[in-house]
Design an enzyme around this catalytic site. Structure first.
Site, PDB file in Angstrom:
ATOM      1  N   LYS A 111       0.840  -1.215   0.000  1.00  0.00           N
ATOM      2  CA  LYS A 111       0.000   0.000   0.000  1.00  0.00           C
ATOM      3  C   LYS A 111       0.872   1.261   0.000  1.00  0.00           C
ATOM      4  O   LYS A 111       0.577   2.226  -0.693  1.00  0.00           O
ATOM      5  CB  LYS A 111      -0.930   0.013   1.220  1.00  0.00           C
ATOM      6  CG  LYS A 111      -1.989  -1.079   1.196  1.00  0.00           C
ATOM      7  CD  LYS A 111      -3.277  -0.595   0.570  1.00  0.00           C
ATOM      8  CE  LYS A 111      -4.221  -1.703   0.171  1.00  0.00           C
ATOM      9  NZ  LYS A 111      -4.549  -2.665   1.224  1.00  0.00           N
ATOM     10  N   LYS A 194      -5.138 -13.234 -11.854  1.00  0.00           N
ATOM     11  CA  LYS A 194      -6.490 -13.584 -11.437  1.00  0.00           C
ATOM     12  C   LYS A 194      -7.461 -12.421 -11.671  1.00  0.00           C
ATOM     13  O   LYS A 194      -7.037 -11.270 -11.820  1.00  0.00           O
ATOM     14  CB  LYS A 194      -6.501 -14.011  -9.979  1.00  0.00           C
ATOM     15  CG  LYS A 194      -6.171 -12.923  -8.984  1.00  0.00           C
ATOM     16  CD  LYS A 194      -6.526 -13.366  -7.580  1.00  0.00           C
ATOM     17  CE  LYS A 194      -6.667 -12.164  -6.671  1.00  0.00           C
ATOM     18  NZ  LYS A 194      -7.281 -12.429  -5.395  1.00  0.00           N
ATOM     19  N   LYS A 197     -10.874  -6.859  -8.492  1.00  0.00           N
ATOM     20  CA  LYS A 197     -11.449  -5.516  -8.595  1.00  0.00           C
ATOM     21  C   LYS A 197     -10.399  -4.522  -9.059  1.00  0.00           C
ATOM     22  O   LYS A 197     -10.601  -3.779 -10.001  1.00  0.00           O
ATOM     23  CB  LYS A 197     -11.913  -5.099  -7.199  1.00  0.00           C
ATOM     24  CG  LYS A 197     -13.393  -4.865  -7.104  1.00  0.00           C
ATOM     25  CD  LYS A 197     -13.754  -4.481  -5.684  1.00  0.00           C
ATOM     26  CE  LYS A 197     -14.656  -5.521  -5.064  1.00  0.00           C
ATOM     27  NZ  LYS A 197     -14.776  -5.419  -3.632  1.00  0.00           N
TER      28      LYS A 197
HETATM   29  P1  AMP Z   1     -11.520  -9.407  -2.631  1.00  0.00           P
HETATM   30  O1  AMP Z   1     -12.543  -8.992  -3.642  1.00  0.00           O
HETATM   31  O2  AMP Z   1     -10.132  -9.478  -3.215  1.00  0.00           O
HETATM   32  O3  AMP Z   1     -11.614  -8.617  -1.352  1.00  0.00           O
HETATM   33  O4  AMP Z   1     -11.839 -10.920  -2.239  1.00  0.00           O
HETATM   34  C1  AMP Z   1     -13.003 -11.340  -1.567  1.00  0.00           C
HETATM   35  C2  AMP Z   1     -13.035 -12.868  -1.574  1.00  0.00           C
HETATM   36  O5  AMP Z   1     -13.120 -13.351  -2.932  1.00  0.00           O
HETATM   37  C3  AMP Z   1     -11.796 -13.543  -0.983  1.00  0.00           C
HETATM   38  O6  AMP Z   1     -12.178 -14.724  -0.295  1.00  0.00           O
HETATM   39  C4  AMP Z   1     -10.946 -13.889  -2.177  1.00  0.00           C
HETATM   40  O7  AMP Z   1     -10.085 -14.989  -1.941  1.00  0.00           O
HETATM   41  C5  AMP Z   1     -12.028 -14.228  -3.215  1.00  0.00           C
HETATM   42  N1  AMP Z   1     -11.525 -13.924  -4.565  1.00  0.00           N
HETATM   43  C6  AMP Z   1     -11.275 -12.681  -5.070  1.00  0.00           C
HETATM   44  N2  AMP Z   1     -10.831 -12.782  -6.350  1.00  0.00           N
HETATM   45  C7  AMP Z   1     -10.778 -14.105  -6.657  1.00  0.00           C
HETATM   46  C8  AMP Z   1     -10.404 -14.853  -7.819  1.00  0.00           C
HETATM   47  N3  AMP Z   1     -10.032 -14.263  -8.952  1.00  0.00           N
HETATM   48  N4  AMP Z   1     -10.490 -16.209  -7.777  1.00  0.00           N
HETATM   49  C9  AMP Z   1     -10.906 -16.830  -6.648  1.00  0.00           C
HETATM   50  N5  AMP Z   1     -11.276 -16.194  -5.518  1.00  0.00           N
HETATM   51  C10 AMP Z   1     -11.218 -14.849  -5.503  1.00  0.00           C
END
Ligand code: AMP
Length: 329
Positions: A111, A194, A197
């Site tokens: 960050k 991956k 957002k």
């Molecule tokens: P985030 O949106 O990064 O805060 O992630 C929220 C949840 O979604 C967490 O449990 C992440 O591990 C899961 N997650 C986010 N992006 C992916 C992805 N591309 N593939 C699998 N799980 C994801």
């Protein structure tokens, strides 16, 4: 019954990665565990959202959680800032969290590198607030991705340190929830990495059919295989990974065979992929729109979830305060 807790920051929309990587597993967990799912609005303040957008960010995630299948009667679904006990525990845990150990976390370093103009104390103590989120419900299991393992380690460290310092067994040490073979990583459509957002490569549950088709048709590929059974480049492999997640096995077999005998047409693959993504997401989008209009329902969900969360949180806080030495006159 073991307690499971998970939260998501109240920014943006849920994408396919969140849905297939996390939410689908949460939905299954609701019957087997005492589940708490929350919307982390306090965490989202580290990036200073505009006050006009703050509440709508919370409503978006809540609506999308519910439309995806989280059941408010099975799980406690709540907003972080509605549970002041979390903030109280955060203050107390800050007293036993040391600056050096917080500065060493990989996410803090990243960050600082990305946003040197906004290195606020909330960012430094982000893992302490996360520890408070978890420990306030004495959660045993936290479903987190690899990127969050270090934060969970800090939650364990603070739980241990608190128990030792005050000679009280208040907190269990929370463990990462291991989905094992159910763990999927949803790739992006931009050729590598991956879906995420901040990566700007997301297909969202809220996207309409046209924009899903447009995003998929723009996905990176190559000129196509020229030799039978050749190794796929990462971008093409990502399309197949997505296909395996959203399509029927026969569809995957059909395109795999076409790739292996060099007859594949990526346009056909993408059309099929887009249609299969829509099959999963469009019913959810319809529910998002329906639930989003039903403020009375959202209010009742939050009322029920907040009551459950506060009952659990205040029981923990009473023990915590007793251990620290607070006494009433
Ligand atoms: P985030 O949106 O990064 O805060 O992630 C929220 C949840 O979604 C967490 O449990 C992440 O591990 C899961 N997650 C986010 N992006 C992916 C992805 N591309 N593939 C699998 N799980 C994801």
């Amino acid at each position: 019954m073991e307690t499971v807790l998970s939260g998501i920051r109240s920014t943006g929309h849920l994408h396919l990665g969140n849905y297939f990587g996390a939410l689908k597993n949460y939905i299954k967990m609701q019957d087997e565990y005492n589940c708490f799912f929350f919307i982390a609005d306090l965490h989202s303040l580290t990036t200073h959202p505009h006050p006009d957008d703050f509440h709508s960010g919370v409503k978006t995630i809540l609506t999308e959680y519910l439309a995806s299948g989280l059941d408010p009667h099975k799980s406690a679904i709540f907003v972080q800032s509605d549970v002041p006990e979390i903030v109280e525990l955060y203050v107390l845990l800050n007293m036993i969290a040391y600056k050096g150990e917080l500065e060493r976390t990989a996410s803090f370093k990243e960050k600082i590198r990305k946003h040197p103009e906004n290195v606020n104390a909330g960012l430094l103590t982000y893992p302490v607030l996360m520890a408070a989120d978890i420990l306030i419900h004495r959660a045993n299991k936290v479903p987190v991705g690899k990127d969050q393992e270090q934060h969970l380690e800090i939650a364990r460290l603070l739980a241990r340190r608190f128990n030792n310092m005050y000679n009280a067994e208040v907190f269990p040490e929370p463990q990462a929830f291991n989905f094992g073979k159910d763990l999927v990583k949803v790739p992006g459509l931009d050729g590598s990495g991956k879906m995420g957002k901040s990566e700007g490569n997301g297909i969202y549950l809220f996207d309409d059919e046209k924009s899903i088709h447009k995003k998929v048709m723009k996905a990176v590929t190559d000129a196509g295989p020229t030799e039978p059974d050749s190794k796929m480049p990462e971008a093409v492999e990502n399309l197949f990974t997505l296909l395996k997640i959203v399509s029927e096995p026969e569809v995957v077999q059909h395109f795999t065979a076409a790739y292996n005998n060099c007859s594949i047409r990526y346009g056909d693959l993408k059309k099929q992929l887009a249609a299969d993504i829509c099959r999963h997401t469009l019913p959810i989008k319809a529910k998002i729109e329906e639930i989003g209009r039903d403020d009375a329902f959202l209010r009742s969900v939050i009322k029920e979830g907040t009551e459950k969360a506060r009952a659990s949180a205040s029981a923990t806080l009473t023990e915590v305060k007793r251990a620290v030495g607070f006494r009433s006159f």
